[in-house]
Design an enzyme around this catalytic site. Structure first.
Site, PDB file in Angstrom:
ATOM      1  N   HIS A  44      -5.682  11.308   2.200  1.00  0.00           N
ATOM      2  CA  HIS A  44      -6.379  10.414   3.118  1.00  0.00           C
ATOM      3  C   HIS A  44      -7.807  10.217   2.624  1.00  0.00           C
ATOM      4  O   HIS A  44      -8.254  10.862   1.665  1.00  0.00           O
ATOM      5  CB  HIS A  44      -6.365  10.963   4.541  1.00  0.00           C
ATOM      6  CG  HIS A  44      -5.073  10.686   5.259  1.00  0.00           C
ATOM      7  ND1 HIS A  44      -4.673   9.411   5.594  1.00  0.00           N
ATOM      8  CD2 HIS A  44      -4.090  11.519   5.692  1.00  0.00           C
ATOM      9  CE1 HIS A  44      -3.509   9.468   6.213  1.00  0.00           C
ATOM     10  NE2 HIS A  44      -3.127  10.736   6.280  1.00  0.00           N
TER      11      HIS A  44
ATOM     12  N   ASP B  81     -11.536   4.571   2.252  1.00  0.00           N
ATOM     13  CA  ASP B  81     -10.483   3.662   2.711  1.00  0.00           C
ATOM     14  C   ASP B  81     -10.905   2.202   2.598  1.00  0.00           C
ATOM     15  O   ASP B  81     -10.197   1.385   2.012  1.00  0.00           O
ATOM     16  CB  ASP B  81     -10.138   3.941   4.180  1.00  0.00           C
ATOM     17  CG  ASP B  81      -8.928   4.863   4.336  1.00  0.00           C
ATOM     18  OD1 ASP B  81      -8.416   5.340   3.316  1.00  0.00           O
ATOM     19  OD2 ASP B  81      -8.526   5.105   5.484  1.00  0.00           O
TER      20      ASP B  81
ATOM     21  N   ILE C 234     -10.706  11.219   3.328  1.00  0.00           N
ATOM     22  CA  ILE C 234     -11.545  12.394   3.079  1.00  0.00           C
ATOM     23  C   ILE C 234     -11.192  13.061   1.746  1.00  0.00           C
ATOM     24  O   ILE C 234     -12.069  13.554   1.031  1.00  0.00           O
ATOM     25  CB  ILE C 234     -11.443  13.390   4.247  1.00  0.00           C
ATOM     26  CG1 ILE C 234     -12.510  14.485   4.129  1.00  0.00           C
ATOM     27  CG2 ILE C 234     -10.048  13.987   4.353  1.00  0.00           C
ATOM     28  CD1 ILE C 234     -12.606  15.367   5.371  1.00  0.00           C
TER      29      ILE C 234
ATOM     30  N   GLY D  92       0.801  -1.219   0.000  1.00  0.00           N
ATOM     31  CA  GLY D  92       0.000   0.000   0.000  1.00  0.00           C
ATOM     32  C   GLY D  92       0.828   1.260   0.000  1.00  0.00           C
ATOM     33  O   GLY D  92       0.407   2.280   0.558  1.00  0.00           O
TER      34      GLY D  92
ATOM     35  N   TYR E 284      -9.705  11.486  -0.963  1.00  0.00           N
ATOM     36  CA  TYR E 284     -10.090  10.605  -2.065  1.00  0.00           C
ATOM     37  C   TYR E 284     -11.608  10.662  -2.288  1.00  0.00           C
ATOM     38  O   TYR E 284     -12.081  10.700  -3.423  1.00  0.00           O
ATOM     39  CB  TYR E 284      -9.661   9.164  -1.773  1.00  0.00           C
ATOM     40  CG  TYR E 284      -8.219   9.041  -1.342  1.00  0.00           C
ATOM     41  CD1 TYR E 284      -7.200   9.728  -2.008  1.00  0.00           C
ATOM     42  CD2 TYR E 284      -7.855   8.253  -0.260  1.00  0.00           C
ATOM     43  CE1 TYR E 284      -5.878   9.627  -1.600  1.00  0.00           C
ATOM     44  CE2 TYR E 284      -6.533   8.141   0.144  1.00  0.00           C
ATOM     45  CZ  TYR E 284      -5.548   8.842  -0.516  1.00  0.00           C
ATOM     46  OH  TYR E 284      -4.251   8.748  -0.112  1.00  0.00           O
TER      47      TYR E 284
ATOM     48  N   ARG F 239      11.728   0.980  -6.235  1.00  0.00           N
ATOM     49  CA  ARG F 239      12.985   1.513  -5.706  1.00  0.00           C
ATOM     50  C   ARG F 239      13.643   0.546  -4.725  1.00  0.00           C
ATOM     51  O   ARG F 239      14.866   0.532  -4.588  1.00  0.00           O
ATOM     52  CB  ARG F 239      12.748   2.871  -5.044  1.00  0.00           C
ATOM     53  CG  ARG F 239      12.457   3.991  -6.043  1.00  0.00           C
ATOM     54  CD  ARG F 239      12.619   5.360  -5.411  1.00  0.00           C
ATOM     55  NE  ARG F 239      11.608   5.637  -4.409  1.00  0.00           N
ATOM     56  CZ  ARG F 239      10.423   6.196  -4.675  1.00  0.00           C
ATOM     57  NH1 ARG F 239      10.093   6.505  -5.925  1.00  0.00           N
ATOM     58  NH2 ARG F 239       9.558   6.428  -3.705  1.00  0.00           N
TER      59      ARG F 239
END
Length: 366
Positions: free
Chosen positions: A123, A153, A125, A83, A127, A91
């Site tokens: 966060h 979420d 809110i 995630g 999205y 990387r």
């Protein structure tokens, strides 16, 4: 007894926060072996419920030895969950191109793997803001109110990550190949809005808050304050259920005809508010208990486990003194184990390394 429908599934999860750990927990609840790759050992934390049912290995991914162990673990797994922001795993040298062709590589982000904002922080809110859904939540004369972090979420994130994983597993059974699953909350939330998009297309939904069927605008789909300051929820959408609601509230049956007349909603909301304010919440619960009026008490977190229906189903269970959900959904045959308290971070490091073929000397060196 079966250990769950996913008992044959092996998952490696790169430890993080938010919807990815919940996805790992839900897969573990269903019997999958989920191994988290952690950066540092830590004592068991019974409040870290997203870790329940998982094993943990601590690896230093900044070393060649740590990366080698991670690659061996990935090669022994069916699914990888991460995630992080896009390209973090690349990387580290653990991107999809370095993994076995059969691996399902599940990536969870808010903005997605590509796009102008893909590398920016955010966060739930934020999205939720871009999907149009947040605009519809809250009172009409105040800023929108976020619905905890359930919608973006965990609804648009975790559930679509798991949906993607299980879809890719079915496809792998046909092709023999894995693939990358790009689960983005800004994609998942709109996918849940089919009903709302349909009502918008029909002209049945307006963009004003608290002016619609499901956003608190309708008097038959909202919450009301009771005499004791507690609340009841009312959801009598269908006319036959609305008729029962009117009967239980001792209101005239002829009000059924104007149920969906928006002009009447403010006045009816006031009438309902006055009526519900005349009794305590639990008194109303008794009035409506067993009826099809679609009325339920609004319970606090501490009250929910003791409600007769919740208690009968054991939807909420006590694990080591901590209230949490029972595994869901339920199965007629492949029943998962009861949930157990999470273990210490790194507790299974030696066990997992032995299984991957490391000698005791190599384990001591790692």
């Amino acid at each position: 007894m079966s250990q769950g429908p996913l008992a044959s599934l092996k998952v490696v999860e790169f430890s993080g926060l938010g919807p990815a750990p919940l996805a790992g927990q839900l897969l573990a609840d269903m019997g999958a072996e989920v191994i988290t790759v952690d950066r540092a050992a830590a004592p068991a934390d019974p409040t870290d419920i997203n870790r329940r049912g998982k094993k943990s290995i601590v690896l230093n991914l900044k070393t060649d030895a740590g990366l080698d162990a991670a690659r061996r673990l990935i090669a022994a797994s069916d699914v990888l969950i991460e995630g992080f922001r896009p390209c973090v795993m690349e990387r580290l040298g653990l991107g999809p191109d370095t993994c076995p062709e059969t691996l399902i590589y599940a990536r969870m982000t808010g903005w997605g793997q590509e796009g102008p904002w893909s590398q920016t922080a955010g966060h739930d809110i934020n999205y939720l803001s871009l999907t149009g859904a947040l605009h519809a939540m809250g009172a009409p004369d105040a800023p929108p109110v976020p619905p905890l972090n359930m919608v973006a979420d965990y609804g648009g994130g975790t559930m679509f990550l798991i949906f993607g994983i299980l879809s890719a597993m079915i496809e792998r059974g046909v092709s023999g190949k894995g693939q990358v699953v790009d689960a983005a909350m800004v994609d998942g939330v709109p996918a849940m809005m089919g009903l709302i998009h349909g009502m918008l297309a029909q002209g049945f939904w307006v963009e004003d808050r608290s002016a619609n069927w499901l956003d608190g605008g309708a008097h038959f789909y909202r919450c009301y304050t009771c005499a004791d300051g507690k609340y009841v929820s009312v959801g009598a959408l269908e006319p036959q259920f609305y008729a029962i609601l009117l009967e239980k509230l001792n209101l005239p049956e002829d009000l059924r005809a104007s149920q969906n007349d928006r002009k009447t909603w403010p006045e009816m909301s006031d009438r309902f508010a006055d009526i519900f304010a005349s009794k305590d919440r639990d008194e109303w619960a008794k009035v409506f208990d067993g009826s099809d009026a679609c009325v339920a008490p609004v319970l606090g977190f501490s009250e929910a486990p003791d409600h007769p229906h919740m208690a009968h189903r054991q939807s909420l269970v006590d694990v080591g003194g901590k209230t949490q959900s029972a595994p869901a959904p339920r199965f007629s045959r492949s029943q998962p184990r009861p949930p157990a308290a999470p273990g210490a971070v790194g507790a299974e490091t030696s066990e997992i390394l032995r299984r991957l073929g490391y000698s005791e000397q190599e384990i001591a060196a790692l």
